[in-house]
Motif scaffolding. Sequence first.
Motif, PDB file in Angstrom:
ATOM      1  N   GLN A 276     -31.776-107.059  70.263  1.00  0.00           N
ATOM      2  CA  GLN A 276     -31.467-107.781  71.500  1.00  0.00           C
ATOM      3  C   GLN A 276     -30.579-106.918  72.381  1.00  0.00           C
ATOM      4  O   GLN A 276     -29.665-106.234  71.888  1.00  0.00           O
ATOM      5  N   PHE A 277     -30.826-106.958  73.702  1.00  0.00           N
ATOM      6  CA  PHE A 277     -30.008-106.246  74.673  1.00  0.00           C
ATOM      7  C   PHE A 277     -29.055-107.252  75.305  1.00  0.00           C
ATOM      8  O   PHE A 277     -29.480-108.306  75.800  1.00  0.00           O
ATOM      9  N   THR A 278     -27.752-106.947  75.285  1.00  0.00           N
ATOM     10  CA  THR A 278     -26.743-107.834  75.830  1.00  0.00           C
ATOM     11  C   THR A 278     -25.864-107.069  76.811  1.00  0.00           C
ATOM     12  O   THR A 278     -25.884-105.840  76.876  1.00  0.00           O
ATOM     13  N   SER A 279     -25.087-107.806  77.563  1.00  0.00           N
ATOM     14  CA  SER A 279     -24.155-107.179  78.486  1.00  0.00           C
ATOM     15  C   SER A 279     -22.947-106.657  77.716  1.00  0.00           C
ATOM     16  O   SER A 279     -22.671-107.085  76.596  1.00  0.00           O
ATOM     17  N   GLY A 280     -22.248-105.749  78.327  1.00  0.00           N
ATOM     18  CA  GLY A 280     -21.081-105.171  77.676  1.00  0.00           C
ATOM     19  C   GLY A 280     -21.161-103.662  77.647  1.00  0.00           C
ATOM     20  O   GLY A 280     -22.056-103.037  78.237  1.00  0.00           O
ATOM     21  N   GLU A 281     -20.223-103.060  76.946  1.00  0.00           N
ATOM     22  CA  GLU A 281     -20.173-101.602  76.845  1.00  0.00           C
ATOM     23  C   GLU A 281     -21.455-101.077  76.200  1.00  0.00           C
ATOM     24  O   GLU A 281     -21.887-101.590  75.169  1.00  0.00           O
ATOM     25  N   PRO A 282     -22.103-100.041  76.807  1.00  0.00           N
ATOM     26  CA  PRO A 282     -23.320 -99.484  76.208  1.00  0.00           C
ATOM     27  C   PRO A 282     -23.048 -98.953  74.803  1.00  0.00           C
ATOM     28  O   PRO A 282     -22.233 -98.055  74.607  1.00  0.00           O
ATOM     29  N   LYS A 283     -23.693 -99.548  73.845  1.00  0.00           N
ATOM     30  CA  LYS A 283     -23.459 -99.177  72.455  1.00  0.00           C
ATOM     31  C   LYS A 283     -24.633 -99.642  71.620  1.00  0.00           C
ATOM     32  O   LYS A 283     -25.252-100.670  71.910  1.00  0.00           O
ATOM     33  N   PHE A 284     -24.952 -98.892  70.581  1.00  0.00           N
ATOM     34  CA  PHE A 284     -26.041 -99.231  69.659  1.00  0.00           C
ATOM     35  C   PHE A 284     -25.395 -99.716  68.367  1.00  0.00           C
ATOM     36  O   PHE A 284     -24.798 -98.931  67.620  1.00  0.00           O
TER      37      PHE A 284
ATOM     38  N   MET B  68     -34.030-112.685  75.026  1.00  0.00           N
ATOM     39  CA  MET B  68     -34.867-112.981  73.850  1.00  0.00           C
ATOM     40  C   MET B  68     -34.980-111.734  72.975  1.00  0.00           C
ATOM     41  O   MET B  68     -35.197-110.638  73.469  1.00  0.00           O
ATOM     42  N   ALA B  69     -34.815-111.914  71.657  1.00  0.00           N
ATOM     43  CA  ALA B  69     -34.840-110.783  70.737  1.00  0.00           C
ATOM     44  C   ALA B  69     -36.267-110.367  70.426  1.00  0.00           C
ATOM     45  O   ALA B  69     -37.175-111.200  70.297  1.00  0.00           O
ATOM     46  N   ALA B  70     -36.471-109.040  70.306  1.00  0.00           N
ATOM     47  CA  ALA B  70     -37.744-108.500  69.834  1.00  0.00           C
ATOM     48  C   ALA B  70     -37.678-108.394  68.322  1.00  0.00           C
ATOM     49  O   ALA B  70     -36.645-108.006  67.756  1.00  0.00           O
ATOM     50  N   ARG B  71     -38.780-108.737  67.664  1.00  0.00           N
ATOM     51  CA  ARG B  71     -38.784-108.778  66.195  1.00  0.00           C
ATOM     52  C   ARG B  71     -39.914-107.946  65.622  1.00  0.00           C
ATOM     53  O   ARG B  71     -41.037-107.967  66.135  1.00  0.00           O
ATOM     54  N   VAL B  72     -39.582-107.235  64.533  1.00  0.00           N
ATOM     55  CA  VAL B  72     -40.572-106.474  63.761  1.00  0.00           C
ATOM     56  C   VAL B  72     -40.285-106.700  62.283  1.00  0.00           C
ATOM     57  O   VAL B  72     -39.123-106.641  61.854  1.00  0.00           O
ATOM     58  N   VAL B  73     -41.322-106.955  61.501  1.00  0.00           N
ATOM     59  CA  VAL B  73     -41.164-107.199  60.060  1.00  0.00           C
ATOM     60  C   VAL B  73     -41.176-105.865  59.327  1.00  0.00           C
ATOM     61  O   VAL B  73     -41.957-104.963  59.652  1.00  0.00           O
ATOM     62  N   THR B  74     -40.315-105.726  58.317  1.00  0.00           N
ATOM     63  CA  THR B  74     -40.341-104.599  57.401  1.00  0.00           C
ATOM     64  C   THR B  74     -40.036-105.140  56.003  1.00  0.00           C
ATOM     65  O   THR B  74     -40.095-106.367  55.783  1.00  0.00           O
ATOM     66  N   VAL B  75     -39.720-104.282  55.055  1.00  0.00           N
ATOM     67  CA  VAL B  75     -39.478-104.720  53.679  1.00  0.00           C
ATOM     68  C   VAL B  75     -38.232-104.046  53.119  1.00  0.00           C
ATOM     69  O   VAL B  75     -37.844-102.960  53.558  1.00  0.00           O
ATOM     70  N   ALA B  76     -37.608-104.713  52.166  1.00  0.00           N
ATOM     71  CA  ALA B  76     -36.523-104.137  51.367  1.00  0.00           C
ATOM     72  C   ALA B  76     -36.988-104.130  49.920  1.00  0.00           C
ATOM     73  O   ALA B  76     -37.573-105.111  49.442  1.00  0.00           O
ATOM     74  N   PHE B  77     -36.748-103.034  49.236  1.00  0.00           N
ATOM     75  CA  PHE B  77     -37.217-102.896  47.856  1.00  0.00           C
ATOM     76  C   PHE B  77     -36.145-103.343  46.876  1.00  0.00           C
ATOM     77  O   PHE B  77     -34.996-102.910  46.943  1.00  0.00           O
ATOM     78  N   GLN B  78     -36.542-104.209  45.953  1.00  0.00           N
ATOM     79  CA  GLN B  78     -35.727-104.577  44.804  1.00  0.00           C
ATOM     80  C   GLN B  78     -36.583-104.339  43.569  1.00  0.00           C
ATOM     81  O   GLN B  78     -37.416-105.161  43.201  1.00  0.00           O
ATOM     82  N   GLY B  79     -36.389-103.176  42.956  1.00  0.00           N
ATOM     83  CA  GLY B  79     -37.300-102.746  41.921  1.00  0.00           C
ATOM     84  C   GLY B  79     -38.639-102.417  42.566  1.00  0.00           C
ATOM     85  O   GLY B  79     -38.709-101.711  43.568  1.00  0.00           O
ATOM     86  N   VAL B  80     -39.734-102.954  42.008  1.00  0.00           N
ATOM     87  CA  VAL B  80     -41.050-102.759  42.626  1.00  0.00           C
ATOM     88  C   VAL B  80     -41.405-103.912  43.552  1.00  0.00           C
ATOM     89  O   VAL B  80     -42.481-103.907  44.159  1.00  0.00           O
ATOM     90  N   GLU B  81     -40.506-104.873  43.682  1.00  0.00           N
ATOM     91  CA  GLU B  81     -40.746-106.001  44.577  1.00  0.00           C
ATOM     92  C   GLU B  81     -40.312-105.621  45.987  1.00  0.00           C
ATOM     93  O   GLU B  81     -39.215-105.116  46.205  1.00  0.00           O
ATOM     94  N   ALA B  82     -41.201-105.859  46.950  1.00  0.00           N
ATOM     95  CA  ALA B  82     -40.886-105.611  48.363  1.00  0.00           C
ATOM     96  C   ALA B  82     -40.634-106.953  49.038  1.00  0.00           C
ATOM     97  O   ALA B  82     -41.551-107.777  49.157  1.00  0.00           O
ATOM     98  N   ARG B  83     -39.394-107.182  49.463  1.00  0.00           N
ATOM     99  CA  ARG B  83     -39.012-108.460  50.070  1.00  0.00           C
ATOM    100  C   ARG B  83     -39.023-108.359  51.589  1.00  0.00           C
ATOM    101  O   ARG B  83     -38.667-107.334  52.177  1.00  0.00           O
ATOM    102  N   ARG B  84     -39.403-109.421  52.245  1.00  0.00           N
ATOM    103  CA  ARG B  84     -39.523-109.449  53.709  1.00  0.00           C
ATOM    104  C   ARG B  84     -38.163-109.308  54.377  1.00  0.00           C
ATOM    105  O   ARG B  84     -37.191-109.958  53.983  1.00  0.00           O
ATOM    106  N   VAL B  85     -38.116-108.448  55.374  1.00  0.00           N
ATOM    107  CA  VAL B  85     -36.929-108.262  56.212  1.00  0.00           C
ATOM    108  C   VAL B  85     -37.380-108.279  57.665  1.00  0.00           C
ATOM    109  O   VAL B  85     -38.412-107.675  58.009  1.00  0.00           O
TER     110      VAL B  85
END
Length: 515
Positions: free
Chosen positions: A23-31, A1-18
Amino acid sequence: MAARVVTVAFQGVEARRVEVEVQFTSGEPKFILVGLGDKAVTESRERVRAAFAGLGLALPSRRIIANLAPADLPKEGSHYDLPIALAVMAGMGVIPPDALADWAAMGELSLDGRIVQVAGALPAAVAAGALGLGLICPEASGAEAAWAGDTRILAAPSLIALVNHFRGTQLLSPPTPGPMLEGERVPDLREVKGQENAKRALEIAAAGGHNLLFVGPPGSGKSMMAARLPGLLPPLTAEELLETSMIHSVAGLIARGQLTRARPFRSPHHSASMAALTGGGLKAKPGEVSLAHNGVLFLDELPEFGTQALDSLRQPLETGEVVVARANAHVRYPARVQLVAAMNPCRCGHGGAGRGACGRAPRCQMDYQGRISGPLMDRIDLQVEVPPVTPADLALPAPPEGTAEAAARVGRARALQVARAASDASGAAALNAQADGDFLDKIADLDAPARALLARAAETGGLTARGWTRTLRLARTIADLEGSDSVRRVHVAEALIYRRVAPAASLSGSLLAAR
């Protein structure tokens, strides 16, 4: 299950939800970081990794996928560090996953785990509040974010402080808004000796929000009078303060959360590029015309600015906003400004008459003033000749009236305009400089002599349709300064006087004689 945190992206002075999903998955350790981020965003992986090491944490030996959704929205800036780190911590169980459900987050991480100040805390806090969330931000941005009103703010100095807060071992106190500044002291208009016509024009410009051009030789006091305009203007309203502060926040110009009700006064150098004036660059930052929103943009040595840069101001002066076009987005910034400009009559400085007269007059004046396009000049309501200051002027005692008296008249005139606009159902702009359409026709209903004079001026003086409208606005402001309900012939006559300077005209009269 993915962990979620809300942040914002700026488009001009408008801050849009991001949403930052980790998520942690199997496979080669990599970010792996996906979601259309720029270079600063992709570098977040290394800052997060180093910050974790500074806390004594090691990333799991698994494949870590961090997604910034929506994936088609461009992400720019370093403020994604903190939400990515919090989402990883929530996935690792360092922070309870449900603890972040009611928060948005923004902030840059240093390599030792400190949370560094970033631009845009105020619009981010406003956007978080609109989403029903609180905002986690750097401690240095807390005083700025606290101006967002009812939005809950959690200002943390470091990652470890956040961990302790959410675990309940050491709770962080909510920040308080920064101080409200009154602005710097503005020099008094009483210090200007002589130049009564120019001071009258300055007062009219302040009363109606009109654009203004001073034309005169060096040392005649053009810049001196422009610097005194802020003292004539009323402080920002609460709505204007929020609009202006959000632009300054995105530009990173708010220090220690300090806001000011003084109207912006921006004076860029004449070497400024088009992007510097109207906005743009790598991250589509606001330009000078947006940083002066709800205030004054002063352009000294007007013809020395690049032609392309000056012409880029035509749309903002007309519409009150700037649109920075990109291949993948159009960024909008508010840009409702009062333009005040100053220029010499020719490159030599003095024009074709008087001491130091130009030997190439009138051709030198025509070439120099011709650098300013007709459409831009047509957007300047008041064009005022400023003659040289004589020794007799300097010997005069200080004038009886200064900034305080003129500001009182300006305040009364503006109050009349605000009341008229509030009583109109069309939602018209408050100041006369923005009035148009049926509303302008209603508030500037000319009597018969005034209309006849304006019609004659249009026929004989080549007044354009825009010039007709702006003369009406100017006449209405002059009538407001007198407290007159109607616009009479004398008001139109004075308004027409201020439209007599043209780019190819000789202020000294030598060009008229040459004709």
